[in-house]
Design an enzyme around this catalytic site. Structure first.
Site, mmCIF file in Angstrom:
data_model
loop_
_atom_site.group_PDB
_atom_site.id
_atom_site.type_symbol
_atom_site.label_atom_id
_atom_site.label_comp_id
_atom_site.label_asym_id
_atom_site.label_seq_id
_atom_site.Cartn_x
_atom_site.Cartn_y
_atom_site.Cartn_z
ATOM 1 N N LYS A 1 0.860 -1.186 0.000
ATOM 2 C CA LYS A 1 0.000 0.000 0.000
ATOM 3 C C LYS A 1 0.898 1.237 0.000
ATOM 4 O O LYS A 1 1.788 1.368 0.851
ATOM 5 C CB LYS A 1 -0.861 -0.034 1.268
ATOM 6 C CG LYS A 1 -2.270 0.460 1.091
ATOM 7 C CD LYS A 1 -3.063 0.135 2.344
ATOM 8 C CE LYS A 1 -4.415 0.760 2.327
ATOM 9 N NZ LYS A 1 -5.114 0.584 3.604
HETATM 10 O O1 G3P Z 1 -7.771 1.310 5.393
HETATM 11 C C1 G3P Z 1 -8.011 2.651 5.297
HETATM 12 C C2 G3P Z 1 -9.397 3.124 5.676
HETATM 13 O O2 G3P Z 1 -10.312 2.102 5.536
HETATM 14 C C3 G3P Z 1 -9.489 3.935 6.923
HETATM 15 O O3 G3P Z 1 -10.804 4.103 7.385
HETATM 16 O O4 G3P Z 1 -12.460 4.871 9.042
HETATM 17 O O5 G3P Z 1 -10.019 5.459 9.345
HETATM 18 O O6 G3P Z 1 -11.375 6.543 7.575
HETATM 19 P P1 G3P Z 1 -11.179 5.309 8.400
#
Ligand code: G3P
Length: 215
Positions: free
Chosen positions: A83
């Site tokens: 990533k």
């Molecule tokens: O993996 C990255 C992403 O899914 C992060 O989610 O909820 O921290 O915006 P969030």
């Protein structure tokens, strides 16, 4: 449509994988930090549980550093997808990874143009963050829809991972607009399973069953 689990918690990954619906896992530095464990140990363990793409993120900010990390990460397991954040340095690293046969997932995508560039640089996956766009009053799913359309227009093979998923409606809309993958927290997976009418229906069947003679 593929479903990935968006967590570094191996307990959750083990439980979810028993359902037979999980095709891969995505992690990020914040999710890894929550576990309080060695990064490589966690990633290795995840690879031993799920036989599918497992995203592990680089933390260098320059392309040279990202590429070096990508090489190290890709040695952990054949299913590792590296990533890389959506920056100019990130695109350079993605391009080098493609040359070296390392699969990449370009993360922190907030605009279709970023997804177009990531695909052109050779990303295997892009991760638009729908929840974080919704948080700033922009329709996250509109970005996903436009990326899917652009990729369809040109037969681009890069797969769209809908990330920053916060609720079951995000998953439903991702599926409706033809995104290849949604990566979801364990809590959202639980919410997708449940429906009150299912529970009421089971209870009624069990109550009626008790009335059957000679059962
Ligand atoms: O993996 C990255 C992403 O899914 C992060 O989610 O909820 O921290 O915006 P969030």
């Amino acid at each position: 449509m593929k479903l990935f689990l968006d967590t570094a918690n191996v307990g959750q990954i083990r439980e979810a994988s028993k359902l037979g619906v999980i095709d891969g896992v995505t992690t990020n530095p914040s999710l890894i930090a929550k576990e309080g464990r060695d990064f490589k140990d966690v990633v290795k363990e995840i690879c031993s549980i799920v036989d599918g793409p497992i995203s592990a993120e680089t933390v260098a900010e320059d392309s040279e550093g990202m590429f070096k990390e990508a090489i190290e990460l890709s040695k952990i397991h054949k299913n590792i997808v590296v990533k890389i954040p959506m920056t100019a340095e990130g695109l350079k690293a993605v391009s080098r990874c493609r040359g070296a046969g390392i699969r990449t997932n370009v993360t922190l995508i907030f605009h279709p143009n970023q997804a177009l560039l990531a695909a052109k640089a050779g990303a295997s996956y892009v991760s638009p963050f729908v929840g974080r766009l919704d948080d700033v009053t922009e329709y996250g799913m509109d970005v996903v829809r436009r990326i899917v359309d652009i990729y369809d227009n040109y037969g681009i093979m890069t797969e769209v991972i809908v990330a920053s998923v916060r609720n079951p409606l995000h998953v439903l809309e991702a599926a409706e607009c033809g995104a290849h993958i949604a990566t979801i927290p364990y809590s959202v997976l639980q919410q997708m399973i449940k429906h009150p009418l299912t529970d009421i229906g089971i209870q009624k069947f069990l109550d009626d069953w008790k009335k059957v003679p000679g059962r």
